[in-house]
Design an enzyme around this catalytic site. Structure first.
Site, PDB file in Angstrom:
ATOM      1  N   ASP A 254       0.847  -1.192   0.000  1.00  0.00           N
ATOM      2  CA  ASP A 254       0.000   0.000   0.000  1.00  0.00           C
ATOM      3  C   ASP A 254       0.882   1.240   0.000  1.00  0.00           C
ATOM      4  O   ASP A 254       1.821   1.336   0.799  1.00  0.00           O
ATOM      5  CB  ASP A 254      -0.909   0.011   1.236  1.00  0.00           C
ATOM      6  CG  ASP A 254      -1.981  -1.071   1.164  1.00  0.00           C
ATOM      7  OD1 ASP A 254      -2.139  -1.681   0.095  1.00  0.00           O
ATOM      8  OD2 ASP A 254      -2.653  -1.294   2.184  1.00  0.00           O
TER       9      ASP A 254
ATOM     10  N   ASP B   6     -15.358  -3.939  -0.842  1.00  0.00           N
ATOM     11  CA  ASP B   6     -14.867  -3.589   0.491  1.00  0.00           C
ATOM     12  C   ASP B   6     -16.085  -3.297   1.357  1.00  0.00           C
ATOM     13  O   ASP B   6     -16.848  -2.371   1.062  1.00  0.00           O
ATOM     14  CB  ASP B   6     -13.950  -2.363   0.431  1.00  0.00           C
ATOM     15  CG  ASP B   6     -12.832  -2.543  -0.591  1.00  0.00           C
ATOM     16  OD1 ASP B   6     -12.263  -3.645  -0.640  1.00  0.00           O
ATOM     17  OD2 ASP B   6     -12.541  -1.589  -1.338  1.00  0.00           O
TER      18      ASP B   6
END
Length: 233
Positions: A8, A130
């Site tokens: 990330d 998500d």
């Protein structure tokens, strides 16, 4: 089990968030370049998962130069997400040799656009679901889309996707184990390949996912710990 370690990015750094909270950011010990090279040494690693976190929040791609450069550090396929909101951005990455594209917010809210992208890039688009409970979240996990998982799965069942990446936001970054029950439910509710994400701690977690019919898993925070890789080839 095919392992897909995650990198990330925020401001060019390799970081992890806890439960998607941008105020709970932890820097990882390896740079993005070092992480790509480290993961590439394992036969069990199928792809590398790279997310432009600020791109997801700001609704535009912000780390494209770095992500393109990371491609030169590995022969493994890359799957990238965060801020992919236009055909132009996807084409930019496609032209740079990126293998797979993870579409989140716009893919959730605009099925017509998602359908067009799957026609342009058949078998190369992952949809990122998500969620908290049954609600899908968008815009860097900051906003409830008002769309439930099962309704969305029905809308995309006929599209030519690479697969669905399911993340339980409440599990992400917690290293407490994934949401096995919801992952299995989603896997049983769609013809698409489902990739587990969020909370994976160990090989035991991966083995349990395999027992549920899941063949691929993204591993985030745990993949940055050398202990996770003990016994994994």
């Amino acid at each position: 089990m095919k392992i897909i370690p995650a990198i990330d990015l925020i401001d060019g750094q390799n970081v992890r968030l806890t439960q998607g909270d941008y105020n709970k950011k932890t820097a990882m010990k390896r740079s993005p370049e070092e992480a790509v090279q480290f993961y590439s040494a394992f036969d069990s690693v199928a792809r590398i998962h790279i997310v432009d976190l600020m791109g997801a929040l700001k609704q535009e791609s912000l780390e494209s130069s770095l992500i393109t450069r990371l491609k030169s550090y590995t022969d493994l396929p890359l799957q990238i997400g965060g801020g992919l909101r236009s055909a132009e951005t996807i084409k930019q990455y496609y032209d740079a040799g990126i293998d797979y594209f993870i579409l989140g917010t716009k893919a959730i809210t605009d099925i017509k656009w998602l359908t067009e992208m799957t026609v342009l890039y058949p078998g190369r688009i992952f949809v990122g679901i998500d969620a908290r409970e049954d609600d899908i979240y968008i815009n860097g996990w900051t906003e409830n889309s008002g769309i439930t998982i099962q309704n969305y799965l029905a809308d995309i069942k006929d599209l030519d996707l690479a697969g669905i990446i399911y993340t339980d936001i409440n599990k992400d970054g917690m290293v407490e184990g994934p949401n096995f029950e919801s992952t299995a439910d989603i896997n049983n509710s769609t013809p698409h390949k489902v990739i587990a994400s969020g909370g994976v701690r160990s090989k035991e977690d991966l083995d349990q996912l395999v027992s549920l019919g899941i063949e691929e898993s993204i591993v985030g925070k745990a993949s940055h710990n050398d202990e996770f890789w003990e016994g994994i080839k």
